[in-house]
Design a protein around this motif. Sequence first.
Motif, mmCIF file in Angstrom:
data_model
loop_
_atom_site.group_PDB
_atom_site.id
_atom_site.type_symbol
_atom_site.label_atom_id
_atom_site.label_comp_id
_atom_site.label_asym_id
_atom_site.label_seq_id
_atom_site.Cartn_x
_atom_site.Cartn_y
_atom_site.Cartn_z
ATOM 1 N N LEU A 8 0.830 -1.213 0.000
ATOM 2 C CA LEU A 8 0.000 0.000 0.000
ATOM 3 C C LEU A 8 0.858 1.253 0.000
ATOM 4 O O LEU A 8 0.573 2.230 -0.698
ATOM 5 C CB LEU A 8 -0.929 -0.009 1.217
ATOM 6 N N GLN A 9 1.927 1.217 0.772
ATOM 7 C CA GLN A 9 2.819 2.373 0.842
ATOM 8 C C GLN A 9 3.467 2.649 -0.507
ATOM 9 O O GLN A 9 3.771 3.795 -0.840
ATOM 10 C CB GLN A 9 3.880 2.129 1.909
ATOM 11 N N ALA A 10 3.643 1.564 -1.298
ATOM 12 C CA ALA A 10 4.245 1.710 -2.627
ATOM 13 C C ALA A 10 3.214 2.055 -3.699
ATOM 14 O O ALA A 10 3.570 2.199 -4.871
ATOM 15 C CB ALA A 10 4.971 0.427 -3.006
ATOM 16 N N GLY A 11 1.941 2.164 -3.303
ATOM 17 C CA GLY A 11 0.911 2.564 -4.248
ATOM 18 C C GLY A 11 0.160 1.432 -4.925
ATOM 19 O O GLY A 11 -0.636 1.670 -5.840
ATOM 20 N N ALA A 12 0.364 0.207 -4.504
ATOM 21 C CA ALA A 12 -0.325 -0.933 -5.111
ATOM 22 C C ALA A 12 -1.760 -1.053 -4.590
ATOM 23 O O ALA A 12 -2.072 -0.591 -3.488
ATOM 24 C CB ALA A 12 0.434 -2.226 -4.815
ATOM 25 N N ARG A 13 -2.612 -1.660 -5.389
ATOM 26 C CA ARG A 13 -3.966 -1.995 -4.942
ATOM 27 C C ARG A 13 -3.898 -3.353 -4.250
ATOM 28 O O ARG A 13 -3.389 -4.325 -4.838
ATOM 29 C CB ARG A 13 -4.933 -2.056 -6.121
ATOM 30 N N VAL A 14 -4.398 -3.402 -3.034
ATOM 31 C CA VAL A 14 -4.248 -4.609 -2.213
ATOM 32 C C VAL A 14 -5.600 -5.023 -1.656
ATOM 33 O O VAL A 14 -6.371 -4.185 -1.170
ATOM 34 C CB VAL A 14 -3.266 -4.362 -1.047
ATOM 35 N N THR A 15 -5.887 -6.324 -1.705
ATOM 36 C CA THR A 15 -7.033 -6.901 -1.011
ATOM 37 C C THR A 15 -6.496 -7.914 -0.010
ATOM 38 O O THR A 15 -5.796 -8.863 -0.396
ATOM 39 C CB THR A 15 -8.001 -7.582 -1.988
ATOM 40 N N LEU A 16 -6.784 -7.698 1.261
ATOM 41 C CA LEU A 16 -6.293 -8.556 2.343
ATOM 42 C C LEU A 16 -7.484 -9.234 3.006
ATOM 43 O O LEU A 16 -8.387 -8.551 3.508
ATOM 44 C CB LEU A 16 -5.516 -7.711 3.361
ATOM 45 N N VAL A 17 -7.504 -10.564 3.002
ATOM 46 C CA VAL A 17 -8.634 -11.314 3.562
ATOM 47 C C VAL A 17 -8.143 -12.284 4.624
ATOM 48 O O VAL A 17 -6.979 -12.707 4.633
ATOM 49 C CB VAL A 17 -9.403 -12.083 2.469
ATOM 50 N N ASP A 18 -9.055 -12.660 5.517
ATOM 51 C CA ASP A 18 -8.740 -13.652 6.550
ATOM 52 C C ASP A 18 -10.000 -14.455 6.860
ATOM 53 O O ASP A 18 -11.102 -13.892 6.903
ATOM 54 C CB ASP A 18 -8.224 -12.971 7.822
ATOM 55 N N ARG A 19 -9.813 -15.738 7.084
ATOM 56 C CA ARG A 19 -10.962 -16.618 7.307
ATOM 57 C C ARG A 19 -11.593 -16.442 8.680
ATOM 58 O O ARG A 19 -12.754 -16.775 8.891
ATOM 59 C CB ARG A 19 -10.552 -18.082 7.109
ATOM 60 N N GLU A 20 -10.849 -15.909 9.649
ATOM 61 C CA GLU A 20 -11.373 -15.749 11.005
ATOM 62 C C GLU A 20 -12.201 -14.466 11.127
ATOM 63 O O GLU A 20 -11.891 -13.454 10.501
ATOM 64 C CB GLU A 20 -10.233 -15.719 12.025
ATOM 65 N N ALA A 21 -13.227 -14.518 11.983
ATOM 66 C CA ALA A 21 -14.117 -13.369 12.151
ATOM 67 C C ALA A 21 -13.418 -12.201 12.836
ATOM 68 O O ALA A 21 -13.762 -11.040 12.626
ATOM 69 C CB ALA A 21 -15.354 -13.772 12.937
ATOM 70 N N GLU A 22 -12.425 -12.499 13.665
ATOM 71 C CA GLU A 22 -11.668 -11.433 14.332
ATOM 72 C C GLU A 22 -10.262 -11.917 14.601
ATOM 73 O O GLU A 22 -9.982 -13.117 14.634
ATOM 74 C CB GLU A 22 -12.343 -11.012 15.633
ATOM 75 N N ALA A 23 -9.359 -10.976 14.785
ATOM 76 C CA ALA A 23 -7.958 -11.310 15.046
ATOM 77 C C ALA A 23 -7.823 -11.965 16.405
ATOM 78 O O ALA A 23 -8.585 -11.683 17.338
ATOM 79 C CB ALA A 23 -7.100 -10.051 14.977
ATOM 80 N N ALA A 24 -6.853 -12.858 16.537
ATOM 81 C CA ALA A 24 -6.593 -13.499 17.830
ATOM 82 C C ALA A 24 -6.081 -12.466 18.818
ATOM 83 O O ALA A 24 -5.354 -11.538 18.452
ATOM 84 C CB ALA A 24 -5.568 -14.618 17.668
ATOM 85 N N ASN A 25 -6.471 -12.612 20.085
ATOM 86 C CA ASN A 25 -6.035 -11.639 21.099
ATOM 87 C C ASN A 25 -5.036 -12.247 22.080
ATOM 88 O O ASN A 25 -4.820 -11.719 23.156
ATOM 89 C CB ASN A 25 -7.241 -11.074 21.848
ATOM 90 N N THR A 26 -4.438 -13.371 21.696
ATOM 91 C CA THR A 26 -3.443 -14.017 22.551
ATOM 92 C C THR A 26 -2.042 -13.626 22.114
ATOM 93 O O THR A 26 -1.841 -13.119 21.017
ATOM 94 C CB THR A 26 -3.603 -15.542 22.493
ATOM 95 N N SER A 27 -1.068 -13.891 22.987
ATOM 96 C CA SER A 27 0.276 -13.367 22.729
ATOM 97 C C SER A 27 1.062 -14.208 21.733
ATOM 98 O O SER A 27 1.835 -13.683 20.954
ATOM 99 C CB SER A 27 1.049 -13.242 24.038
ATOM 100 N N ARG A 28 0.900 -15.516 21.723
ATOM 101 C CA ARG A 28 1.614 -16.414 20.816
ATOM 102 C C ARG A 28 3.080 -16.000 20.670
ATOM 103 O O ARG A 28 3.797 -15.987 21.643
ATOM 104 C CB ARG A 28 0.873 -16.488 19.477
ATOM 105 N N ALA A 29 3.538 -15.672 19.442
ATOM 106 C CA ALA A 29 4.928 -15.226 19.294
ATOM 107 C C ALA A 29 5.130 -13.939 20.093
ATOM 108 O O ALA A 29 4.301 -13.039 20.042
ATOM 109 C CB ALA A 29 5.247 -14.987 17.821
ATOM 110 N N ALA A 30 6.235 -13.864 20.827
ATOM 111 C CA ALA A 30 6.397 -12.717 21.732
ATOM 112 C C ALA A 30 7.727 -11.998 21.584
ATOM 113 O O ALA A 30 7.935 -10.990 22.248
ATOM 114 C CB ALA A 30 6.243 -13.184 23.184
ATOM 115 N N GLY A 31 8.614 -12.477 20.718
ATOM 116 C CA GLY A 31 9.918 -11.840 20.575
ATOM 117 C C GLY A 31 10.128 -11.281 19.176
ATOM 118 O O GLY A 31 10.014 -12.007 18.188
ATOM 119 N N VAL A 32 10.430 -9.990 19.087
ATOM 120 C CA VAL A 32 10.736 -9.351 17.799
ATOM 121 C C VAL A 32 12.226 -9.044 17.790
ATOM 122 O O VAL A 32 12.726 -8.329 18.667
ATOM 123 C CB VAL A 32 9.923 -8.052 17.609
ATOM 124 N N ASN A 33 12.936 -9.591 16.805
ATOM 125 C CA ASN A 33 14.391 -9.438 16.841
ATOM 126 C C ASN A 33 14.862 -8.175 16.115
ATOM 127 O O ASN A 33 14.074 -7.442 15.503
ATOM 128 C CB ASN A 33 15.101 -10.694 16.330
#
Length: 377
Positions: free
Chosen positions: A23-48
């Motif tokens: 999107l930042q580069a100006g492309a047309r994007v369609t983003l879909v997900d099968r779940e009704a809402e995003a997960a609210n759990t922590s799962r992965a927790a480390g960003v390197n």
Amino acid sequence: MHDTDVLIVGAGPTGLTLAASLLQAGARVTLVDREAEAANTSRAAGVNARTLEVLEAVDVTRRLVKEGLEAPRFTVRDGATTLLSVDFTGLPTAYPFTLMVPQSTTERLLLDRVRELGGDVVRPKALLTLVQDDAGVSATFDDGSTVRARYVVGTDGMHSTVRTQAGIGFTGGAYAHSFVLADVHLRGEKRSDEVRLYWASDGLTVVAPLPDGAFRVVAPVDDAPEVPSAEFVQHLLDARSHGGSTVTDVVWGSRFRIHHRVADSYRRGRILLAGDAAHVHSPAGGQGMNLGIQDAVVLADALTRVLAGGPDSALDDYAAARRPIAVQVVALTDRLTRLATMPRPLRPARNAALRVVGHLPWVTRALASRLSGLVYR
């Protein structure tokens, strides 16, 4: 006629990063997900460190650092004894630490950026089929709708429908052990700037701080409970860590099994893969989500060039650059996992050997470079 330039299937960290970058580069994007809402759990927790570097390009890094907890050290311990210590503070980066932040926070901040750039996630919307030709890809969904895209990217996880529809194999296997993951509050636990890996005779346990004062506990356990109780986690810590901490409550917990697989190809014509759709592996070393986000940034650059009229070979270059890294990470995490879960009689000898190796500066420097992701620049 195309409805969108790029259809992204799966709105986890990889899909959100890819969407923001395009999107930042100006492309047309369609983003879909099968779940009704995003997960609210922590799962992965480390960003390197490497992930923080690449997310600067979409203006997300400063937001993550603001909400995360900096952990500049990673140690391997046997009870109170430190066998090996990895110090990130001397690394050549503006982010000489692992940023501890729940995955739900990472996804929220990435989604904020996607929306700032004019995009959003369409959900729930489950992909059924993909049919590609020389000009594009036609996708059909469970709600009866269709989307025509110039390219489709599967960021839809280990059980990727995109990968299956593309006919791409997913070679590998699974470990015999089940694992417990629990975010807990601990009384008597004060150190909050270090990720600790305990290699005890009774087994491995990871204890890592989270920014809200909780601690992430991960451990391989035969016949692990589906939802670990405070008493169960307490037993693990008493048997495997230095002791002295009391589990007061479990914020969230689960049981999972670990697979080690890499897609046979990252590209089939106009269909591409990134993130867990392309590679899954042990969480040892905390590389999974980081590797996917880095995939997304590299793929976004390749797609941007192709969409602007550049050579189609840029997409092959993406696959050629990223798949070998996934193979390396799978090999590294496999070695770490097998070391951590080796037969109990061999564990004292393993710890003694690690104590010797842990005093070799070149070993700890190499580990710091690899765990931080900087080796993949």
